[in-house]
Design a protein around this motif. Structure first.
Motif, PDB file in Angstrom:
ATOM      1  N   ASP A  34      49.463 -24.807  23.289  1.00 55.70           N
ATOM      2  CA  ASP A  34      50.248 -25.933  23.814  1.00 55.70           C
ATOM      3  C   ASP A  34      51.685 -25.508  24.101  1.00 55.70           C
ATOM      4  N   ASP A  35      52.262 -24.707  23.186  1.00 60.75           N
ATOM      5  CA  ASP A  35      53.639 -24.218  23.398  1.00 60.75           C
ATOM      6  C   ASP A  35      53.714 -23.364  24.656  1.00 60.75           C
ATOM      7  N   GLU A  36      52.760 -22.436  24.764  1.00 59.74           N
ATOM      8  CA  GLU A  36      52.809 -21.480  25.874  1.00 59.74           C
ATOM      9  C   GLU A  36      52.560 -22.154  27.215  1.00 59.74           C
ATOM     10  N   ALA A  37      51.602 -23.104  27.234  1.00 60.22           N
ATOM     11  CA  ALA A  37      51.303 -23.805  28.497  1.00 60.22           C
ATOM     12  C   ALA A  37      52.497 -24.674  28.913  1.00 60.22           C
ATOM     13  N   PRO A  70      38.956 -31.234  30.609  1.00 61.69           N
ATOM     14  CA  PRO A  70      39.062 -30.294  29.475  1.00 61.69           C
ATOM     15  C   PRO A  70      38.975 -28.840  29.929  1.00 61.69           C
ATOM     16  N   GLY A  71      39.842 -28.026  29.349  1.00 65.77           N
ATOM     17  CA  GLY A  71      39.827 -26.592  29.685  1.00 65.77           C
ATOM     18  C   GLY A  71      40.938 -26.202  30.642  1.00 65.77           C
ATOM     19  N   THR A  72      41.573 -27.238  31.286  1.00 67.03           N
ATOM     20  CA  THR A  72      42.602 -26.927  32.286  1.00 67.03           C
ATOM     21  C   THR A  72      43.779 -26.180  31.660  1.00 67.03           C
ATOM     22  N   LYS A  73      44.197 -26.620  30.460  1.00 66.46           N
ATOM     23  CA  LYS A  73      45.373 -26.022  29.826  1.00 66.46           C
ATOM     24  C   LYS A  73      45.152 -24.528  29.568  1.00 66.46           C
TER      25      LYS A  73
END
Ligand code: AMP
Ligand code: FES
Ligand code: ZN
Ligand code: ZN
Length: 313
Positions: free
Chosen positions: A160-163, A246-249
């Motif tokens: 989540d941080d990196e995206a 789901p999976g996009t991130k």
């Protein structure tokens, strides 16, 4: 919902992988992801001395825990930032975690070492607290690792941080940052220690579940300076996209690493590093960004002290 591996009742559903796991198989999944990230990016091996940046939150404590479980030589470094009660609680969690497991925790208090905490620094230089906070954390992690002879600094940055960082970098076309955003940054010179983010394929929800399953007591509150931060807004936007697709991130970040980042790197300028004239840490300028910031803070404080007191008429 049944475990994909053994058919027992699942405790964790991972829609982006179209799978679900029971407790032991979830732990196995989590640890395999970490081990695979370490090997894939040649982050470190079992002979290396690793310094984990430990905030007291779920990500960094889970990272420390998993590295020790996997047989890596990991010590922790906590930077006491002096942000109200939040920093006291965070330090307390990091300290109890280390004590309970007999692990080495190094603590550096910003105010004691440099004369001001994050809140005082922000007020003095009239800047948002996050910029001085982020800069100080990066600087101290590198400096302590170098001076104490660690081979690599590991941080708990998750998917989540990196995206969210990637989204911010893309929206503002931060080409230099895009070229450098990576789960591993090799050491560029003796004083710039290698950096690694072994949790980059795991989400916040997954590290929280791992922490809960291992009775890791972490600080749950957010930093009081966080509300309104751009990174939280980007995380929220990505979470909404993820809920629909789901999976996009994961694809957004991992495909950036595989296909886009090499192009930004190819077009990027290589900067020559030299020693900061004040502290000796690596920098591209005469003084490093950390020394420039703290020098500004000291100049402002000196000015305020020499100013005559206001007279009320
Ligand atoms: P943040 O910048 O708060 O998102 O944190 C990212 C990572 O930086 C964490 O997972 C930790 O590894 C490290 N970190 C954050 N705060 C501290 C701190 N106070 N002391 C040491 N490491 C930290
Ligand atoms: Fe920015 Fe804590 S100082 S979130
Ligand atoms: Zn199972
Ligand atoms: Zn410096």
């Amino acid at each position: 919902m049944r475990c994909l591996k053994c058919g027992e009742k699942a405790i964790m559903e991972l829609s982006r992988h179209n799978s679900a796991f029971c407790q032991p198989h979830y732990v196995e999944y989590f640890e395999n992801q970490v081990e695979r990230a370490i090997r894939r990016h040649q982050m470190f091996d079992r002979d290396d001395r690793i310094l984990v940046g430990v905030s007291g939150g779920k990500d960094s404590l889970s990272l420390w825990h998993v590295l020790v479980r996997l047989g890596y030589r990991a010590a922790g470094l906590h930077i006491h930032l002096g942000i109200d009660d939040y920093s006291k609680t965070s330090y307390g969690k990091a300290l109890s975690f280390a004590r309970e497991r007999g692990l080495e925790l190094i603590a550096v208090e910003l105010a004691e070492r440099y004369g001001m905490n994050v809140t005082q620094l922000a007020r003095t230089v009239r800047q948002a607290p996050c910029s001085g906070c982020g800069l100080s954390k990066r600087y101290i992690l590198n400096r302590e690792a170098y001076e104490r002879g660690f081979d690599v600094v590991a941080t708990g940055h998750n998917l989540d941080d990196e995206a969210a960082t990637l989204l911010g970098n893309v929206l503002h076309w931060q080409i230099g940052y895009l070229a450098r955003q990576s789960p591993v940054l090799s050491s560029a010179g003796e004083k710039l220690v290698k950096k690694a983010k072994p949790l980059y394929t795991l989400t916040e929800r997954e590290t929280a579940a791992y922490a809960l399953l291992h009775d890791i007591d972490y600080v749950v509150e957010e930093c009081p300076n966080a509300p309104g931060a751009k990174s939280l807004f980007y995380k929220d936007v990505l979470a909404r996209i993820e809920a629909v697709s789901p999976g996009t991130k994961q694809r957004f970040f991992c495909e950036f690493l595989d296909h886009a980042r090499p192009r930004f790197r190819a077009g990027g300028d290589e900067h020559t590093l030299r020693d900061c004239a004040m502290c000796g840490q690596p920098t591209t300028a005469e003084l490093c960004a950390f020394c420039r910031l703290w020098e500004r803070a000291q100049r402002r404080t000196a000015k305020q002290k020499t100013r005559p007191p206001a007279v009320s008429v």
